[in-house]
Design a protein around this motif. Sequence first.
Motif, PDB file in Angstrom:
ATOM      1  N   TYR A 184       1.719   1.212   2.948  1.00  8.83           N
ATOM      2  CA  TYR A 184       0.378   0.968   3.494  1.00  8.83           C
ATOM      3  C   TYR A 184      -0.538   0.627   2.327  1.00  8.83           C
ATOM      4  CZ  TYR A 184       2.337   3.310   7.560  1.00  8.83           C
ATOM      5  OH  TYR A 184       3.136   3.663   8.632  1.00  8.83           O
ATOM      6  N   VAL A 203       2.062  -2.723   5.428  1.00 11.80           N
ATOM      7  CA  VAL A 203       1.021  -2.690   6.452  1.00 11.80           C
ATOM      8  C   VAL A 203      -0.341  -2.862   5.779  1.00 11.80           C
ATOM      9  CG1 VAL A 203      -0.072  -1.342   8.277  1.00 11.80           C
ATOM     10  CG2 VAL A 203       2.402  -1.196   7.921  1.00 11.80           C
ATOM     11  N   HIS A 255      -4.580  -4.178   6.731  1.00 10.10           N
ATOM     12  CA  HIS A 255      -5.573  -4.618   7.713  1.00 10.10           C
ATOM     13  C   HIS A 255      -6.285  -5.843   7.149  1.00 10.10           C
ATOM     14  CE1 HIS A 255      -7.916  -3.850  11.348  1.00 10.10           C
ATOM     15  NE2 HIS A 255      -8.943  -4.349  10.681  1.00 10.10           N
ATOM     16  N   THR A 268      -2.524  -4.977  10.832  1.00 10.64           N
ATOM     17  CA  THR A 268      -3.081  -4.204  11.945  1.00 10.64           C
ATOM     18  C   THR A 268      -4.225  -4.943  12.629  1.00 10.64           C
ATOM     19  OG1 THR A 268      -4.360  -2.978  10.276  1.00 10.64           O
ATOM     20  CG2 THR A 268      -2.387  -1.928  11.148  1.00 10.64           C
ATOM     21  N   TYR A 305      -2.147   2.082  12.965  1.00  6.26           N
ATOM     22  CA  TYR A 305      -0.853   1.393  13.067  1.00  6.26           C
ATOM     23  C   TYR A 305       0.087   2.119  14.026  1.00  6.26           C
ATOM     24  CZ  TYR A 305       3.508  -0.841  11.520  1.00  6.26           C
ATOM     25  OH  TYR A 305       4.703  -1.524  11.472  1.00  6.26           O
TER      26      TYR A 305
END
Length: 652
Positions: free
Chosen positions: A5, A67, A69, A93, A172
Motif C-alpha cells: 500500500y 495499491v 489511490h 482504489t 480497499y
Amino acid sequence: MTTLYLDLETYSPVPITHGTHRYAEEAEVLLVALAVGDKPTGVWDTQHLPTWKADLQFLVDAASTVVIHNSHFDRTVLRHCGVNIPVEKIRDTMVQALVHSLPGSLGTLCDVLGVPTDKAKDKAGKKLIHLFTKPRPKNMKLRRADSVSHPTEWNEFIEYARLDVDAMRDVYGRLPNWNNSRSERNLWRIDQRVNDRGIAIDLELAHAALRAFRRTSGTLATRAADLTGGHVTKLTQGARFLQYLRDYHDFAPENLTKSTVAELLRGDGLTPFVRELLEIRQQAAATSPAKYKVLLDATSSDGRLRGTLQFCGASRTGRDAGRIFQPQNLPRPVMDADVIETGISAMKLDCEDLLFDNVTDLCSSAVRGCLVAPAGRKLVIADLSNIEGRVLAWLAGEDWKVEAFYDFDRGVGHDLYVVAYAKGFNVDPEVVVENKKSGDGSMRQYGKTMELACGYQGGIGAFRTMGGPAVAAMTDEEIQPLVTAWRTAHPNVVQLWYGVERAAKAAIRSPDDLAHYDKLQFDMKDGWLRIKLPSGRYLSYPNAEIVEGRITFDGMNQYTRKWERIETYGGKLVENIVQAVARDVFMTGMVGAEEHGYEVCIRVHDELITEVPDTPEHTVAELASIMATNPSWTVGLPLAAAGFETHRYKKD
C-alpha cells in the motif's frame, strides 16, 4: 502474494492544476507512506533516507499488488524520480470506486463506506499539505516551508501521511469487486498508456492566439468606451454595462450572461447601437483564451499534453471525463476548416485583424487546431456514427429502426432524422427530403429534435431544451404532437422504459431473485441495485430503495457535485444503460485500434484521435472498420464509423 500500500506527499513549484505530468517534471517526493500486507504503516522522510528510491523499487518489485489511490499521480511522479511501478501490478482504489459509481475522493469514499476517520485530523492534514507541498505566497519572506522551518508541523505531516494509507487500506478491503474484471483492468491499462502518451501541441499557435485575443480585447474595450462615452471602460464590468443600457437606452435585460446575450442577439427589435454593444460583450465573453492558457501551462517539456482523460469519470455509465484541457468540452467551430487554417497562419504572423472582423470567433474556432501530429506522423481520426441511437433501437428491439440504420449505412436509406419524422407522421421520407430541398427544412429539424429529446422518456421540457431558439417560441400544444408522434413510432422503446423500471423495482423488492428485461439482468447485491449489461459489466446503484413508488439511491449529484440521495425512473435508467453499452462498444474499438498500431492520443465522446506514421499503411477506412466491428455480445447491432486524416485536429 504480497500487497504493498503506497501514498506520496510531494512538493512542486508547478501548480497541480497544470496537470499531473507537468507537475511531476519538477516534483520532489517529501514523504513515502507505505505498508506491506497487514503490517503497520511506515513513513519515510526522503531527506533522511538517501536510499529511498532503491528501497522503494525493491518493495515494488517484490510485491504482487501495489495499491494506490489515484495511482496515475504517484506512478508518474515516481517515474520522473527513477522508480518504476508496472501498471499491471497496480490496484487503484479511486478507479475501483469510480467503476462502481462511488466517489473518487478518498475522504468522501471513507464517509460512504463507513471507514472511521478523524475529521479534525483530516482538516488539519489539508492545512499541512497547503503548507509543505507548494511555494508559499510571494509576499512572504519564507518561500518554502520544510522540516527545519516548521518542525512541529512536519511531524504532524508525517502522521497525516500514515493515516492516509491506513484509510486507503481499509477502503480497499470494503470496495465492491464485480466490475474489477480482467477486461476492465485491461481497458484501464490501455487508458493509462493513452494518458501517458498524450498528444503533440502547437504551442506557437497557442501563444499566437493569446496575443490575438489580447489585441482584439483592447480594440473592443476602446470601442465600448467610445460608444458609452467612457461609462464602460472594461469589458468585464458587467454591472456598469447593464446600468448604462438601462439608463441611456431604456434597455433592461435580466443579465448579460453568455446565453442571455446570445438569445438577445438572435431576436429582433434591437437598435443598431445596442446590438453593437451586445456583440462586443459577446466577443469579450469568449472562453477560448482559457483553453489556450491551459495548453501553455500543462504541456510537458517535450511538447506533448498528457493526462487529459479520467477513466470511468462519468461514474454511473463508465464514460470518460475530461481533465485539464477538457477535450470533451471544446467550442464548436463557427468557420470552415480552410478558413480556420488561414486564420491560424494569420495569427502566427500577427495580422489576423486584416483578414477577420471577429477575431474571438477565430480564436474559438482554432482551439482544436492546437492538437497536431509531430513531424513524420499524422492523425487518423474516426467517430462512431449515432452510437446511442443505434444502441437504443437494438436494446429495445425496434426492428424497423435497426433496419433503417443498416439501410443508411449501405447507402440505400435516408438519414435517421428524416426517417424519424417520416415514421412519426406516417409520410414518405421523400416528402421530408423535398421539404429540406425547398429551403424550409423544418420537418428534418423536427425529426432531429424528436430523436435527441424523446429517446429517454423526454417530453415537452426535453424538447425545448434540445430544440434551440426555433422550438423555444413554440407552445406546449404545438410541441406535444411531435413528442406523441415519436412515441407512437417507437412502441418498443416506450416498453423498454417501463420494462426496465419494473425489472429494477422487482429486483429491489426481491433481493434474493434475479429480474430480467430482454438483454439486461437486474439484481441486488449487499444493498446495491446492479444492472448487468450485455458486455457483462454492471451498472451500480448503491443503497437502492423504493420510496413512495419511486426508485432512489445514493450517488454523486451531477449538478451539486455532492454525494446525496438521487431519484431515478425508467427513462433515466435506460439513458444510463444505453450510454454504458455505447461506451463498452467504443472501448472495444479502442482496444482493436491499439492492437493494429493506431496509437490513441485522446478520446472525445465517441471519437478516437490516433497518431500513426505518415505513410499509406494506416488509413481512416481501416480505423473506421476496426471501430465498427461488432463485439461478440452485440449481434444485430448496426455499427458504423467514419473519419478523416489530418496533421492538425479539426471538426470534420
